[in-house]
Motif scaffolding. Structure first.
Motif, PDB file in Angstrom:
ATOM      1  N   UNK A   1     -22.611 -15.659  -5.638  1.00 48.53           N
ATOM      2  CA  UNK A   1     -21.830 -14.831  -4.755  1.00 48.53           C
ATOM      3  C   UNK A   1     -20.450 -15.464  -4.658  1.00 48.53           C
ATOM      4  N   UNK A   2     -19.446 -14.624  -4.483  1.00 47.17           N
ATOM      5  CA  UNK A   2     -18.063 -15.101  -4.467  1.00 47.17           C
ATOM      6  C   UNK A   2     -17.266 -14.438  -3.352  1.00 47.17           C
ATOM      7  N   UNK A   3     -16.315 -15.179  -2.848  1.00 46.56           N
ATOM      8  CA  UNK A   3     -15.285 -14.618  -1.991  1.00 46.56           C
ATOM      9  C   UNK A   3     -13.990 -14.686  -2.782  1.00 46.56           C
ATOM     10  N   UNK A   4     -13.300 -13.571  -2.850  1.00 45.40           N
ATOM     11  CA  UNK A   4     -12.001 -13.512  -3.530  1.00 45.40           C
ATOM     12  C   UNK A   4     -10.937 -13.362  -2.445  1.00 45.40           C
ATOM     13  N   UNK A   5     -10.039 -14.320  -2.377  1.00 47.82           N
ATOM     14  CA  UNK A   5      -8.930 -14.264  -1.433  1.00 47.82           C
ATOM     15  C   UNK A   5      -7.691 -13.803  -2.178  1.00 47.82           C
ATOM     16  N   UNK A   6      -7.099 -12.730  -1.721  1.00 47.80           N
ATOM     17  CA  UNK A   6      -5.884 -12.175  -2.330  1.00 47.80           C
ATOM     18  C   UNK A   6      -4.751 -12.354  -1.318  1.00 47.80           C
ATOM     19  N   UNK A   7      -4.020 -13.455  -1.457  1.00 53.95           N
ATOM     20  CA  UNK A   7      -2.974 -13.788  -0.484  1.00 53.95           C
ATOM     21  C   UNK A   7      -1.616 -13.342  -1.006  1.00 53.95           C
ATOM     22  N   UNK A   8      -0.868 -12.683  -0.110  1.00 51.02           N
ATOM     23  CA  UNK A   8       0.441 -12.162  -0.494  1.00 51.02           C
ATOM     24  C   UNK A   8       1.345 -13.250  -1.051  1.00 51.02           C
ATOM     25  N   UNK A   9       2.106 -12.893  -2.074  1.00 49.03           N
ATOM     26  CA  UNK A   9       3.111 -13.767  -2.678  1.00 49.03           C
ATOM     27  C   UNK A   9       4.483 -13.339  -2.171  1.00 49.03           C
ATOM     28  N   UNK A  10       5.502 -13.893  -2.764  1.00 47.63           N
ATOM     29  CA  UNK A  10       6.866 -13.510  -2.418  1.00 47.63           C
ATOM     30  C   UNK A  10       7.187 -12.070  -2.778  1.00 47.63           C
ATOM     31  N   UNK A  11       6.371 -11.454  -3.623  1.00 47.26           N
ATOM     32  CA  UNK A  11       6.590 -10.060  -4.051  1.00 47.26           C
ATOM     33  C   UNK A  11       5.797  -9.066  -3.209  1.00 47.26           C
ATOM     34  N   UNK A  12       5.387  -9.439  -2.026  1.00 45.47           N
ATOM     35  CA  UNK A  12       4.560  -8.557  -1.200  1.00 45.47           C
ATOM     36  C   UNK A  12       5.241  -7.228  -0.913  1.00 45.47           C
ATOM     37  N   UNK A  13       6.563  -7.198  -0.969  1.00 42.07           N
ATOM     38  CA  UNK A  13       7.300  -5.960  -0.748  1.00 42.07           C
ATOM     39  C   UNK A  13       6.994  -4.896  -1.782  1.00 42.07           C
ATOM     40  N   UNK A  14       6.430  -5.293  -2.913  1.00 42.92           N
ATOM     41  CA  UNK A  14       6.074  -4.344  -3.968  1.00 42.92           C
ATOM     42  C   UNK A  14       4.677  -3.737  -3.778  1.00 42.92           C
ATOM     43  N   UNK A  15       3.983  -4.100  -2.708  1.00 43.41           N
ATOM     44  CA  UNK A  15       2.608  -3.638  -2.501  1.00 43.41           C
ATOM     45  C   UNK A  15       2.524  -2.117  -2.478  1.00 43.41           C
ATOM     46  N   UNK A  16       3.458  -1.456  -1.821  1.00 44.70           N
ATOM     47  CA  UNK A  16       3.425   0.011  -1.741  1.00 44.70           C
ATOM     48  C   UNK A  16       3.439   0.645  -3.127  1.00 44.70           C
ATOM     49  N   UNK A  17       4.223   0.079  -4.018  1.00 48.98           N
ATOM     50  CA  UNK A  17       4.366   0.623  -5.373  1.00 48.98           C
ATOM     51  C   UNK A  17       3.033   0.638  -6.117  1.00 48.98           C
ATOM     52  N   UNK A  18       2.190  -0.368  -5.862  1.00 47.87           N
ATOM     53  CA  UNK A  18       0.954  -0.524  -6.624  1.00 47.87           C
ATOM     54  C   UNK A  18      -0.301  -0.247  -5.811  1.00 47.87           C
ATOM     55  N   UNK A  19      -0.148   0.256  -4.579  1.00 46.73           N
ATOM     56  CA  UNK A  19      -1.296   0.438  -3.680  1.00 46.73           C
ATOM     57  C   UNK A  19      -2.329   1.424  -4.226  1.00 46.73           C
ATOM     58  N   UNK A  20      -1.903   2.554  -4.773  1.00 47.52           N
ATOM     59  CA  UNK A  20      -2.858   3.542  -5.292  1.00 47.52           C
ATOM     60  C   UNK A  20      -3.679   2.931  -6.425  1.00 47.52           C
ATOM     61  N   UNK A  21      -3.035   2.219  -7.328  1.00 51.85           N
ATOM     62  CA  UNK A  21      -3.750   1.597  -8.443  1.00 51.85           C
ATOM     63  C   UNK A  21      -4.660   0.468  -7.949  1.00 51.85           C
ATOM     64  N   UNK A  22      -4.212  -0.279  -6.951  1.00 50.65           N
ATOM     65  CA  UNK A  22      -5.044  -1.342  -6.370  1.00 50.65           C
ATOM     66  C   UNK A  22      -6.288  -0.736  -5.723  1.00 50.65           C
ATOM     67  N   UNK A  23      -6.129   0.361  -4.992  1.00 51.26           N
ATOM     68  CA  UNK A  23      -7.264   1.030  -4.358  1.00 51.26           C
ATOM     69  C   UNK A  23      -8.251   1.544  -5.406  1.00 51.26           C
ATOM     70  N   UNK A  24      -7.748   2.066  -6.512  1.00 52.31           N
ATOM     71  CA  UNK A  24      -8.621   2.532  -7.598  1.00 52.31           C
ATOM     72  C   UNK A  24      -9.376   1.356  -8.213  1.00 52.31           C
ATOM     73  N   UNK A  25      -8.695   0.220  -8.368  1.00 50.29           N
ATOM     74  CA  UNK A  25      -9.331  -0.986  -8.889  1.00 50.29           C
ATOM     75  C   UNK A  25     -10.456  -1.436  -7.949  1.00 50.29           C
TER      76      UNK A  25
END
Length: 95
Positions: A1-25
């Motif tokens: 079993x694993x925990x995956x931590x996805x911590x924001x980087x300096x590019x967090x402002x780009x999250x909106x641009x990739x949110x739909x694809x991230x949700x699909x992933x």
């Protein structure tokens, strides 16, 4: 079993641009039976995923396909957990 931590980087402002694809992933991970839980790291630090039925190498490959990881919106850390004591409701997680 694993925990995956996805911590924001300096590019967090780009999250909106990739949110739909991230949700699909994320949905593919649930559909494949690998992801059990996904949610936010509070306050607004990123996200976390609980994963099982996958090897570390397979999970690392899957995480590398996340658009947030590819586009450096988040930095991923995978933590492996070997359950030794489990509530009966989660017995399916015991190796």
């Amino acid at each position: 079993m694993f925990t995956v931590l996805l911590k924001f980087s300096g590019n967090r402002g780009n999250a909106k641009t990739f949110m739909v694809d991230h949700q699909a992933w994320l949905q593919r991970g649930f559909d494949d039976g690998v992801f059990l839980l996904a949610g936010s790291l509070e306050p607004h630090q990123g996200g976390a995923i609980l994963a099982h039925n996958v090897s570390l190498a397979q999970l690392q490959s899957r995480v590398n396909e996340d658009p947030f990881v590819r586009e450096d919106v988040v930095h991923a850390e995978i933590v492996e957990i070997t359950p030794s004591k489990v509530d009966a409701r989660l017995a399916f997680l015991r190796p």
